[in-house]
Design a protein around this motif. Structure first.
Motif, PDB file in Angstrom:
ATOM      1  N   SER A  38       0.799  -1.325  -0.086  1.00  0.00           N
ATOM      2  CA  SER A  38      -0.016   0.034  -0.052  1.00  0.00           C
ATOM      3  C   SER A  38       0.659   1.383   0.008  1.00  0.00           C
ATOM      4  CB  SER A  38      -0.958   0.068   1.191  1.00  0.00           C
ATOM      5  OG  SER A  38      -0.241   0.093   2.377  1.00  0.00           O
ATOM      6  N   GLY A  39       1.995   1.289   0.703  1.00  0.00           N
ATOM      7  CA  GLY A  39       2.997   2.297   0.817  1.00  0.00           C
ATOM      8  C   GLY A  39       3.511   2.696  -0.778  1.00  0.00           C
ATOM      9  N   ILE A  40       3.917   1.617  -1.411  1.00  0.00           N
ATOM     10  CA  ILE A  40       4.494   1.815  -2.714  1.00  0.00           C
ATOM     11  C   ILE A  40       3.578   2.216  -3.622  1.00  0.00           C
ATOM     12  CG2 ILE A  40       5.484   0.419  -4.651  1.00  0.00           C
ATOM     13  CD1 ILE A  40       6.662  -1.777  -2.560  1.00  0.00           C
ATOM     14  N   VAL A  41       2.319   1.729  -3.483  1.00  0.00           N
ATOM     15  CA  VAL A  41       1.273   2.131  -4.631  1.00  0.00           C
ATOM     16  C   VAL A  41       1.015   3.711  -4.341  1.00  0.00           C
ATOM     17  CG1 VAL A  41      -1.228   2.223  -4.951  1.00  0.00           C
ATOM     18  CG2 VAL A  41      -0.090  -0.012  -4.721  1.00  0.00           C
ATOM     19  N   LYS A  42       0.883   4.219  -3.039  1.00  0.00           N
ATOM     20  CA  LYS A  42       0.684   5.613  -2.836  1.00  0.00           C
ATOM     21  C   LYS A  42       2.177   6.532  -3.105  1.00  0.00           C
ATOM     22  CE  LYS A  42      -2.243   5.161   1.285  1.00  0.00           C
ATOM     23  NZ  LYS A  42      -2.318   3.701   1.252  1.00  0.00           N
ATOM     24  N   ILE A  43       3.220   5.778  -3.177  1.00  0.00           N
ATOM     25  CA  ILE A  43       4.440   6.589  -3.443  1.00  0.00           C
ATOM     26  C   ILE A  43       4.355   6.740  -5.035  1.00  0.00           C
ATOM     27  CG2 ILE A  43       6.873   6.559  -3.661  1.00  0.00           C
ATOM     28  CD1 ILE A  43       6.755   5.282  -0.872  1.00  0.00           C
ATOM     29  N   MET A  44       3.952   5.752  -5.889  1.00  0.00           N
ATOM     30  CA  MET A  44       4.022   6.019  -7.250  1.00  0.00           C
ATOM     31  C   MET A  44       2.914   6.684  -7.951  1.00  0.00           C
ATOM     32  SD  MET A  44       4.894   1.840  -8.135  1.00  0.00           S
ATOM     33  CE  MET A  44       4.787   1.844  -9.830  1.00  0.00           C
ATOM     34  N   GLY A  45       1.941   7.230  -6.912  1.00  0.00           N
ATOM     35  CA  GLY A  45       0.869   7.768  -7.187  1.00  0.00           C
ATOM     36  C   GLY A  45      -0.422   7.235  -7.950  1.00  0.00           C
ATOM     37  N   GLU A  46      -0.621   5.798  -7.754  1.00  0.00           N
ATOM     38  CA  GLU A  46      -1.408   4.950  -8.196  1.00  0.00           C
ATOM     39  C   GLU A  46      -2.601   4.920  -7.505  1.00  0.00           C
ATOM     40  OE1 GLU A  46       0.284   1.317  -9.360  1.00  0.00           O
ATOM     41  OE2 GLU A  46       1.632   2.080 -10.715  1.00  0.00           O
ATOM     42  N   ARG A  47      -3.921   4.373  -7.877  1.00  0.00           N
ATOM     43  CA  ARG A  47      -5.049   4.276  -7.161  1.00  0.00           C
ATOM     44  C   ARG A  47      -4.858   3.159  -6.147  1.00  0.00           C
ATOM     45  NH1 ARG A  47     -10.576   2.672  -7.722  1.00  0.00           N
ATOM     46  NH2 ARG A  47     -11.865   4.128  -7.188  1.00  0.00           N
ATOM     47  N   PHE A  48      -5.285   3.275  -5.040  1.00  0.00           N
ATOM     48  CA  PHE A  48      -5.158   2.331  -4.012  1.00  0.00           C
ATOM     49  C   PHE A  48      -5.894   1.166  -4.142  1.00  0.00           C
ATOM     50  CE2 PHE A  48      -5.859   1.062   0.333  1.00  0.00           C
ATOM     51  CZ  PHE A  48      -4.609   0.343   0.446  1.00  0.00           C
ATOM     52  N   THR A  49      -7.193   1.392  -4.440  1.00  0.00           N
ATOM     53  CA  THR A  49      -8.360   0.249  -4.306  1.00  0.00           C
ATOM     54  C   THR A  49      -8.987   0.237  -5.849  1.00  0.00           C
ATOM     55  OG1 THR A  49     -10.320  -0.108  -3.310  1.00  0.00           O
ATOM     56  CG2 THR A  49     -10.019   2.193  -3.697  1.00  0.00           C
ATOM     57  N   ALA A  50      -9.659  -0.950  -5.739  1.00  0.00           N
ATOM     58  CA  ALA A  50     -10.420  -1.216  -6.888  1.00  0.00           C
ATOM     59  C   ALA A  50     -11.787  -0.941  -6.813  1.00  0.00           C
ATOM     60  CB  ALA A  50     -10.265  -2.731  -7.458  1.00  0.00           C
ATOM     61  N   PHE A  73       3.183  11.307   0.787  1.00  0.00           N
ATOM     62  CA  PHE A  73       3.899  11.401   2.335  1.00  0.00           C
ATOM     63  C   PHE A  73       3.192  10.134   3.113  1.00  0.00           C
ATOM     64  CE2 PHE A  73       2.914  12.708   6.609  1.00  0.00           C
ATOM     65  CZ  PHE A  73       3.828  12.811   7.179  1.00  0.00           C
ATOM     66  N   ILE A  74       1.894   9.765   2.906  1.00  0.00           N
ATOM     67  CA  ILE A  74       1.459   8.509   3.367  1.00  0.00           C
ATOM     68  C   ILE A  74       2.038   7.316   3.181  1.00  0.00           C
ATOM     69  CG2 ILE A  74      -0.853   7.340   3.901  1.00  0.00           C
ATOM     70  CD1 ILE A  74      -2.502  10.030   3.565  1.00  0.00           C
ATOM     71  N   GLY A  75       2.372   7.199   1.866  1.00  0.00           N
ATOM     72  CA  GLY A  75       3.135   6.220   1.409  1.00  0.00           C
ATOM     73  C   GLY A  75       4.220   6.048   2.028  1.00  0.00           C
ATOM     74  N   ILE A  76       5.005   7.110   2.180  1.00  0.00           N
ATOM     75  CA  ILE A  76       6.449   7.030   2.667  1.00  0.00           C
ATOM     76  C   ILE A  76       6.316   6.931   4.203  1.00  0.00           C
ATOM     77  CG2 ILE A  76       8.468   8.478   3.274  1.00  0.00           C
ATOM     78  CD1 ILE A  76       8.004  10.068   0.755  1.00  0.00           C
ATOM     79  N   VAL A  77       5.473   7.216   4.908  1.00  0.00           N
ATOM     80  CA  VAL A  77       5.335   6.992   6.236  1.00  0.00           C
ATOM     81  C   VAL A  77       5.110   5.625   6.612  1.00  0.00           C
ATOM     82  CG1 VAL A  77       3.612   7.215   8.299  1.00  0.00           C
ATOM     83  CG2 VAL A  77       4.353   9.279   6.895  1.00  0.00           C
ATOM     84  N   GLN A  78       4.229   4.776   5.481  1.00  0.00           N
ATOM     85  CA  GLN A  78       3.800   3.298   5.903  1.00  0.00           C
ATOM     86  C   GLN A  78       4.909   2.576   5.793  1.00  0.00           C
ATOM     87  OE1 GLN A  78       0.393   3.344   3.050  1.00  0.00           O
ATOM     88  NE2 GLN A  78      -0.637   2.284   4.805  1.00  0.00           N
ATOM     89  N   ALA A  97       3.713   3.457  16.213  1.00  0.00           N
ATOM     90  CA  ALA A  97       3.457   4.287  15.087  1.00  0.00           C
ATOM     91  C   ALA A  97       2.208   3.430  14.332  1.00  0.00           C
ATOM     92  CB  ALA A  97       4.485   4.536  14.132  1.00  0.00           C
ATOM     93  N   TYR A  98       2.433   2.005  14.162  1.00  0.00           N
ATOM     94  CA  TYR A  98       1.281   1.491  13.511  1.00  0.00           C
ATOM     95  C   TYR A  98      -0.004   1.437  14.030  1.00  0.00           C
ATOM     96  CZ  TYR A  98      -0.036  -2.485  10.774  1.00  0.00           C
ATOM     97  OH  TYR A  98      -0.611  -3.573   9.804  1.00  0.00           O
ATOM     98  N   PHE A  99       0.037   1.514  15.215  1.00  0.00           N
ATOM     99  CA  PHE A  99      -1.317   1.642  16.156  1.00  0.00           C
ATOM    100  C   PHE A  99      -1.854   3.041  15.875  1.00  0.00           C
ATOM    101  CE2 PHE A  99      -4.029   2.451  19.805  1.00  0.00           C
ATOM    102  CZ  PHE A  99      -4.739   1.464  19.632  1.00  0.00           C
TER     103      PHE A  99
END
Length: 235
Positions: A38-50, A73-78, A97-99
């Protein structure tokens, strides 16, 4: 022996049990693995869900994707949290942080009646287990030890007050010049920017794009930039 003391004793004994240790490593790896894709998807700027846009959660993620670098930023944090979980020395910090992130996701999935609520709930429970595993570290944060008594001072903190005023001034002034144009909170507020703008026509185009056409911010910013180029050619 009360219940709390028994639980504390059970936790200490579990830390020296090989099977509990294996389960702890398993939880850390699984939770880290859940954040990596999920972090990689957000960093690449792609749609997260179908999920379709008319689904509440799908609509939420579509809006989140349009926030630009906040989505990244959310993707980097994840990914950072996943890395912290995989390193033994930083695993407790990763679990903390995960919690913060997963409890927000859990409430979101329940509120939108998401089908994956069961999995997310199990992720919350697994993270709570990791926090209990590091009970001594958690105790040092949650249960504050007694502090030494100090006498009340009436000395005014001039240095600290100056620092606070300086920080407020920097934030206010830097934000004033950070963006050339903003969407504002209403059509009127958006168009009020044209008074001090070098490109008033472009400002009007941008505001109409946001509030009349309902297009995403990135698309409207591109229209604004095109209007600037057009105005330069006219000159």
């Amino acid at each position: 022996m009360n219940v709390f003391t028994r639980l504390q004793q059970f936790q200490e004994e579990a830390c020296y049990n090989i099977w509990f240790r294996i389960f702890t490593v398993f939880c850390r790896v699984v939770l880290a693995a859940s954040f990596i894709p999920s972090g990689i998807v957000k960093i690449m700027g792609e749609r997260f869900t179908a999920l379709p846009a008319n689904h509440p959660l799908g609509h939420y993620f579509d809006a989140l994707q349009l926030t630009g670098y906040y989505y990244t930023f959310i993707g980097i944090v994840q990914l950072c949290i996943a890395l912290l979980l995989l390193i033994p020395r930083t695993a407790f910090l990763g679990a903390l942080a995960y919690f913060v992130v997963i409890i927000n996701i859990c409430i979101l999935t329940y509120a939108t009646r998401f089908e994956g609520t069961r999995i997310v709930t199990l992720m919350v429970l697994a993270d709570l287990y990791l926090l209990c595993w590091d009970y001594k570290r958690l105790k040092a944060i949650v249960w504050i030890t007694s502090l030494p008594k100090v006498t009340l001072s009436k000395k005014f903190p001039f240095a600290f007050s100056g620092f606070v005023i300086l920080a407020i001034a920097i934030v206010v002034l830097s934000n004033q010049f950070l963006y050339e144009i903003r969407p504002g909170n209403s059509m009127i507020e958006c168009k009020n920017q044209s008074a001090g703008s070098k490109n008033p026509k472009g400002c009007a185009i941008f505001c109409d794009c946001i509030y009349q056409k309902g297009l995403p911010l990135d698309s409207c910013l591109k229209e604004y930039e095109r209007s600037k180029i057009y105005q330069k050619r006219l000159r």
